[in-house]
Design an enzyme around this catalytic site. Sequence first.
Site, short mmCIF file in Angstrom:
data_model
loop_
_atom_site.label_atom_id
_atom_site.label_comp_id
_atom_site.label_asym_id
_atom_site.label_seq_id
_atom_site.Cartn_x
_atom_site.Cartn_y
_atom_site.Cartn_z
N THR A 26 0.73 -1.17 -0.02
CA THR A 26 -0.23 -0.23 -0.20
C THR A 26 0.75 1.26 -0.12
O THR A 26 0.39 2.48 -0.83
CB THR A 26 -0.61 0.45 0.85
OG1 THR A 26 -1.66 -0.80 0.69
CG2 THR A 26 -1.28 1.46 1.20
N SER A 37 0.85 -6.78 -0.66
CA SER A 37 2.20 -8.54 -0.58
C SER A 37 1.43 -9.46 -0.03
O SER A 37 2.23 -10.27 0.38
CB SER A 37 2.33 -7.54 1.52
OG SER A 37 1.31 -7.24 2.20
N THR A 46 1.26 -4.11 4.47
CA THR A 46 0.92 -3.93 5.65
C THR A 46 -0.36 -6.15 6.76
O THR A 46 0.34 -6.18 7.05
CB THR A 46 0.33 -3.45 6.60
OG1 THR A 46 -0.72 -3.11 5.14
CG2 THR A 46 0.54 -2.01 6.39
N ASP A 47 -0.77 -6.20 5.29
CA ASP A 47 -1.64 -8.00 4.89
C ASP A 47 -0.79 -8.80 6.17
O ASP A 47 -0.69 -9.18 6.57
CB ASP A 47 -1.75 -8.07 4.29
CG ASP A 47 -3.95 -6.93 3.95
OD1 ASP A 47 -3.64 -6.35 4.91
OD2 ASP A 47 -3.60 -6.86 2.59
#
Length: 312
Positions: free
Chosen positions: A9, A46, A80-81
């Site tokens: 992101t 990710s 971030t996931d």
Amino acid sequence: MRLVATGGTISNRAGGRLTADELVTSIPNLTRYATPEFEQFANTSSSAITLEQWVNLARRINELFRTDADLTGVVVTSGTDTLEELAYFLNLTVRDPRPVAVVGSMRNPSTLGYEGAANLLEGFRVAADPASRGRGVLVVLNDEINAAREVTKTDALRLQTFQTRGYGILGVVDSDRVVYYRRVERRHTADSEFDVSAITELPRVDVLLTYQGASGDLIQSAVDAGARGIVIATAGAGAMSGTQGEGVRYAGSKGVPVVITTRTGSGRIARSGRGNSVAGQDLAPIKARILLMLALTKTQETEELRRIFSEY
């Protein structure tokens, strides 16, 4: 100081992803803290990063440290996931005491309130700080420093999503300086026994959840499909349900180890001496999977796996 960008992101602006060059250019006052270099390892979400890329990224960071004695540290961008998974993998496979700071952002560059540039600046500041040496891989977002082993994404949207339940943050990044409060005692980075230069492929390890009436045939199916290890996110401090016990025994009959963790989000599973089961200690299920994948590249002996989980 080297930025190794993988996407996420933090790069995902409308109309096209920011490159590593553009990310560095976006950081205000960076040269006050570091002389930046950068490279584009990948530029994707990710969740699209493969296990093979994980191995290659760890190899690349090890190469950077091995070939550049003057390199102070490395900053890695990630979506971030799965950031906590990538960070923990690097925590076990980057074999150097110099800091690796993993950063990301919850808002994309086209969104009002994008925090990516601030997180990047703080990542560089952390990686450049002498006090960061020997602390393992560090997750830096929202003015806070968390340990890769312990941190968890706790909210799908909020900026303060990355937290360390039970133990708290390692430190903070304030306007005047980087401040640390504690260290992680478990083995990592320079003290790790895992050598990615000798790994050709990470073995399949599946994660299954305990819930009321859970069926053990899911464990059996995972084993039959080729899983070399199983992680079960159990209820409470290790309780399984339904016929999961039968599934664990089936895995044992096939020589497949089963790591017992908790789905609660915190707490420790005590050492287990039952059959082929291994206590996952206080690792989150997805991190126990990463440690088990790496451990299985070295051994399938239950007692050795128990040692590894007790030390890392």
